[in-house]
Design a protein around this motif. Structure first.
Motif, mmCIF file in Angstrom:
data_model
loop_
_atom_site.group_PDB
_atom_site.id
_atom_site.type_symbol
_atom_site.label_atom_id
_atom_site.label_comp_id
_atom_site.label_asym_id
_atom_site.label_seq_id
_atom_site.Cartn_x
_atom_site.Cartn_y
_atom_site.Cartn_z
ATOM 1 N N GLN A 212 1.051 -1.390 0.131
ATOM 2 C CA GLN A 212 0.063 0.011 -0.065
ATOM 3 C C GLN A 212 0.823 1.180 -0.059
ATOM 4 O OE1 GLN A 212 -3.726 -0.350 -0.091
ATOM 5 N NE2 GLN A 212 -3.019 -2.420 -0.571
ATOM 6 N N CYS A 213 2.079 1.405 -0.896
ATOM 7 C CA CYS A 213 2.940 2.265 -0.845
ATOM 8 C C CYS A 213 3.552 2.507 -2.043
ATOM 9 C CB CYS A 213 4.099 2.068 0.118
ATOM 10 S SG CYS A 213 5.105 3.372 0.151
ATOM 11 N N ALA A 214 2.762 3.304 -2.888
ATOM 12 C CA ALA A 214 2.899 3.516 -4.323
ATOM 13 C C ALA A 214 4.077 4.486 -4.561
ATOM 14 C CB ALA A 214 1.729 3.966 -4.839
ATOM 15 N N VAL A 215 4.937 4.044 -5.379
ATOM 16 C CA VAL A 215 6.114 5.119 -5.706
ATOM 17 C C VAL A 215 5.315 5.785 -6.776
ATOM 18 C CG1 VAL A 215 8.082 5.343 -6.920
ATOM 19 C CG2 VAL A 215 7.851 3.593 -5.037
ATOM 20 N N ARG A 216 5.569 7.395 -6.607
ATOM 21 C CA ARG A 216 4.878 8.378 -7.717
ATOM 22 C C ARG A 216 5.862 8.889 -8.730
ATOM 23 N NH1 ARG A 216 1.644 12.027 -3.126
ATOM 24 N NH2 ARG A 216 -0.287 10.666 -2.844
ATOM 25 N N GLY A 217 7.036 8.625 -8.243
ATOM 26 C CA GLY A 217 7.902 9.310 -9.268
ATOM 27 C C GLY A 217 9.409 9.201 -8.775
ATOM 28 N N VAL A 218 10.286 9.484 -9.832
ATOM 29 C CA VAL A 218 11.923 9.442 -9.260
ATOM 30 C C VAL A 218 12.451 10.708 -9.406
ATOM 31 C CG1 VAL A 218 13.886 8.424 -10.388
ATOM 32 C CG2 VAL A 218 11.907 7.004 -10.317
ATOM 33 N N GLU A 219 13.239 10.938 -8.503
ATOM 34 C CA GLU A 219 13.972 12.284 -8.267
ATOM 35 C C GLU A 219 15.534 11.742 -8.890
ATOM 36 O OE1 GLU A 219 13.726 13.466 -4.137
ATOM 37 O OE2 GLU A 219 12.064 14.504 -4.417
ATOM 38 N N THR A 220 15.977 13.083 -9.467
ATOM 39 C CA THR A 220 17.436 12.882 -9.801
ATOM 40 C C THR A 220 18.444 14.104 -9.421
ATOM 41 O OG1 THR A 220 16.933 14.342 -12.075
ATOM 42 C CG2 THR A 220 16.690 11.716 -12.266
ATOM 43 N N THR A 221 19.699 13.888 -9.585
ATOM 44 C CA THR A 221 20.546 14.781 -9.256
ATOM 45 C C THR A 221 21.572 14.819 -10.069
ATOM 46 O OG1 THR A 221 20.063 14.864 -6.837
ATOM 47 C CG2 THR A 221 22.315 16.000 -7.604
ATOM 48 N N GLY A 222 21.957 15.838 -10.806
ATOM 49 C CA GLY A 222 23.037 15.654 -11.818
ATOM 50 C C GLY A 222 22.841 14.672 -13.109
ATOM 51 N N GLY A 223 21.488 14.471 -13.158
ATOM 52 C CA GLY A 223 20.942 13.749 -14.302
ATOM 53 C C GLY A 223 20.944 12.203 -14.063
ATOM 54 N N ARG A 224 21.162 11.939 -12.801
ATOM 55 C CA ARG A 224 21.212 10.430 -12.219
ATOM 56 C C ARG A 224 20.197 10.407 -11.098
ATOM 57 N NH1 ARG A 224 24.839 7.005 -11.779
ATOM 58 N NH2 ARG A 224 23.810 5.835 -10.301
ATOM 59 N N VAL A 225 19.738 9.067 -10.915
ATOM 60 C CA VAL A 225 18.670 8.851 -9.739
ATOM 61 C C VAL A 225 19.296 9.170 -8.477
ATOM 62 C CG1 VAL A 225 17.697 6.805 -8.535
ATOM 63 C CG2 VAL A 225 17.655 6.899 -11.134
ATOM 64 N N SER A 226 18.538 9.972 -7.665
ATOM 65 C CA SER A 226 18.977 10.278 -6.415
ATOM 66 C C SER A 226 17.950 9.908 -5.526
ATOM 67 C CB SER A 226 19.370 11.575 -6.283
ATOM 68 O OG SER A 226 18.081 12.403 -6.448
ATOM 69 N N GLY A 227 16.562 9.616 -5.870
ATOM 70 C CA GLY A 227 15.491 9.260 -4.932
ATOM 71 C C GLY A 227 14.085 8.872 -5.468
ATOM 72 N N VAL A 228 13.132 8.480 -4.690
ATOM 73 C CA VAL A 228 12.034 8.272 -5.193
ATOM 74 C C VAL A 228 10.904 9.138 -4.140
ATOM 75 C CG1 VAL A 228 12.399 5.913 -6.116
ATOM 76 C CG2 VAL A 228 11.528 6.085 -3.925
ATOM 77 N N VAL A 229 9.810 9.210 -4.831
ATOM 78 C CA VAL A 229 8.724 9.871 -3.888
ATOM 79 C C VAL A 229 7.705 8.918 -3.808
ATOM 80 C CG1 VAL A 229 7.252 11.681 -3.640
ATOM 81 C CG2 VAL A 229 9.377 12.447 -4.668
ATOM 82 N N THR A 230 7.269 8.366 -2.766
ATOM 83 C CA THR A 230 6.195 7.490 -2.384
ATOM 84 C C THR A 230 4.875 8.294 -1.926
ATOM 85 O OG1 THR A 230 6.486 6.919 -0.265
ATOM 86 C CG2 THR A 230 8.109 5.878 -1.705
ATOM 87 N N GLU A 231 3.781 7.602 -1.835
ATOM 88 C CA GLU A 231 2.598 8.199 -1.397
ATOM 89 C C GLU A 231 2.993 8.654 0.071
ATOM 90 O OE1 GLU A 231 -0.672 5.565 -0.629
ATOM 91 O OE2 GLU A 231 0.323 4.129 -1.859
ATOM 92 N N LYS A 232 3.889 7.791 0.676
ATOM 93 C CA LYS A 232 4.242 7.877 2.152
ATOM 94 C C LYS A 232 5.329 8.686 2.574
ATOM 95 C CE LYS A 232 1.772 3.597 3.313
ATOM 96 N NZ LYS A 232 1.990 2.046 3.975
ATOM 97 N N GLY A 233 5.766 9.322 1.554
ATOM 98 C CA GLY A 233 7.207 10.060 1.689
ATOM 99 C C GLY A 233 8.428 9.600 0.906
ATOM 100 N N ARG A 234 9.485 10.219 0.931
ATOM 101 C CA ARG A 234 10.649 10.144 0.276
ATOM 102 C C ARG A 234 11.555 9.368 0.412
ATOM 103 N NH1 ARG A 234 15.899 12.449 -0.477
ATOM 104 N NH2 ARG A 234 16.270 12.682 -2.945
ATOM 105 N N ILE A 235 12.197 8.749 -0.352
ATOM 106 C CA ILE A 235 13.391 7.863 -0.027
ATOM 107 C C ILE A 235 14.627 8.061 -0.882
ATOM 108 C CG2 ILE A 235 14.131 5.269 -0.047
ATOM 109 C CD1 ILE A 235 11.293 4.453 0.041
ATOM 110 N N ALA A 236 15.573 8.487 -0.273
ATOM 111 C CA ALA A 236 16.854 8.736 -0.907
ATOM 112 C C ALA A 236 17.563 7.172 -1.271
ATOM 113 C CB ALA A 236 17.795 9.647 -0.122
#
Length: 443
Positions: free
Chosen positions: A183-207
């Motif tokens: 019950q924890c959908a990942v909404r999207g991916v965050e990037t830093t300098g053009g590469r993956v740096s984290g995800v945003v879930t419905e329950k919060g961010r995970i680096a």
């Protein structure tokens, strides 16, 4: 409603950081999580619904090398080795048993096709697949009244329980230190300098440093939101299960009229052996040129259908704000209505050939949406345009049996280890770099 799946307890809380985030709690996602956890990698599995809620609990439950596209054979050989020790590894019951699988040959033409596959694929890889007939075939199909020309038989192939396997693997990964969030959908991916740096879930961010998308039929939508084109469509498969039945065959078999597989509980999963329903959707037309070779190859077995999925997917947003609910939260589980006529007809045909099934009690029907690629071979690949992002999807109905091998290969790609098998045939870029899209004629 789908089949009842074994329950997996959630981990206590969302971690602030994790080396890797795996999106999707099916057989590939849980196997990837397990493979990473075994290596001491900090890994978090995020599932928008519950573990094995979609196709990973709705498939036939076959674990086979036989009949595979030759590009998949090295990976499925590795997967079978992993299945063999999986119960002990995860400390739980996946239902895996080596009971053999038969591909019935009802005509001389069918025999020739299977013989070609045995000569060109099985023999070079030293598989134990071979053509059988006569008394040996009769012993593997006790009580069968119809005479077959022969069958392709692989004694070392087997079966596992789709409602048990991914949950057992997820629990095993948790015991090895993985975080498992349902019950924890990942909404999207965050990037830093053009590469993956984290995800945003419905329950919060995970680096995190890496993301593995093992989202099954949802992978095309998620990838598209990141600007990644993933040519993927869906095929509807309907299945029934019976109550426990005494005296039925132990060895699973596919025929042009039906397919069956004995369950761990003594019942049977039964399906039409030769019908694939593709609900037309906007992506059907967007990817028509790429899927045309598959349509020509499987023209008699693919039925196109216009239903409510077309408008559902047409209205579905392709991009969204990460602070608002997404399609993954609005539909936690894909639970399509089964086309009961198909497995019911298959059961009737099965009972004609095996009188023991005339008294079979149908306990449940269900359906699932299979994620398919233009060449019916999965994508197990890094994404060149987004460093740190990996995809494991498009298993085209082969994912359950190959899942543990796919998870191990994805873990290799993520960590930079020597790959379990050569991953080049599974690269995403094959659909865009001018490579010819082809299907293995022996499959």
């Amino acid at each position: 409603m789908g089949p009842q799946v074994d329950i997996v307890e959630n981990s206590d809380k969302l971690p602030a950081t994790s080396d890797v985030v795996v999106i999707g709690g099916g057989i590939v996602g849980t196997s990837t999580t397990l493979a990473l956890a075994r290596r001491g990698i900090s890994v978090t599995l995020c599932e928008k619904g519950h573990i094995a809620g979609e196709q990973s609990s709705r498939n036939w439950g076959w674990v086979r090398k036989m009949g595979r596209d030759r590009r998949e054979v090295p990976l499925v050989i590795s997967a079978l080795r992993l299945w063999e020790g999986m119960n002990e590894l995860v400390g739980g019951e996946t239902g895996f048993r080596r009971t053999g699988i038969l591909y019935a040959c009802e005509t001389d033409e069918a025999l020739a096709v299977r013989e070609t596959w045995a000569d060109e694929v099985a023999r070079p890889y030293q598989l134990d697949s071979r053509l059988i007939s006569g008394k040996e075939l009769e012993e593997l199909t006790p009580g069968m009244t119809r005479k077959l020309k022969g069958a392709l038989y692989t004694k070392s192939d087997g079966r596992a329980e789709p409602q048990k396997a991914a949950p057992a693997i997820a629990r095993g990964a948790r015991a090895m230190g993985a975080t498992v969030l349902q019950q924890c959908a990942v909404r999207g991916v965050e990037t830093t300098g053009g590469r993956v740096s984290g995800v945003v879930t419905e329950k919060g961010r995970i680096a995190c440093n890496a993301v593995v998308l093992a989202g099954g039929a949802w992978s095309r939508l998620f990838s598209g939101s990141l600007g990644i084109t993933l040519p993927q469509l869906k095929v509807l498969s309907s299945v029934l299960r019976t109550a426990p039945l005494d005296g039925g065959p132990e060895t699973a078999m596919w025929t042009s009229r039906y397919a069956y597989r004995k369950r761990l509980d003594g019942g049977y999963n039964i399906a039409d052996g030769n019908s694939n329903i593709h609900p037309l959707v906007p992506d059907t037309f967007a990817f028509f040129a790429k899927f045309l070779p598959a349509l020509k190859h499987e023209w008699g077995a693919i039925q196109l259908r216009l239903d409510d999925r077309f408008m559902t997917e047409l209205r579905m947003p392709k991009k969204w704000d990460l602070d608002k609910a997404t399609p993954f939260e609005q539909t936690r589980t894909l639970d399509p209505t089964p086309i009961k006529k198909l497995p019911d007809t298959a059961l009737g045909r099965l009972a004609e050939d095996f009188p023991v099934f005339k008294g079979a009690k149908v306990e449940q029907h269900w359906a699932g949406l299979i994620d398919v690629t233009p060449d019916a071979v999965p994508v197990i690949s890094p994404v060149d345009s987004l460093p740190g992002f990996f995809i494991g999807t498009g298993f085209s109905g082969h994912g359950f049996g190959i899942g543990p091998g796919a998870g191990a290969l994805l873990a290799d790609l993520v960590t930079g280890a020597t790959p379990l098998v050569d991953p080049s045939d599974f690269r995403l870029s094959r659909f865009f770099d001018g490579s010819k899209i082809w299907l293995d004629a022996g499959v």
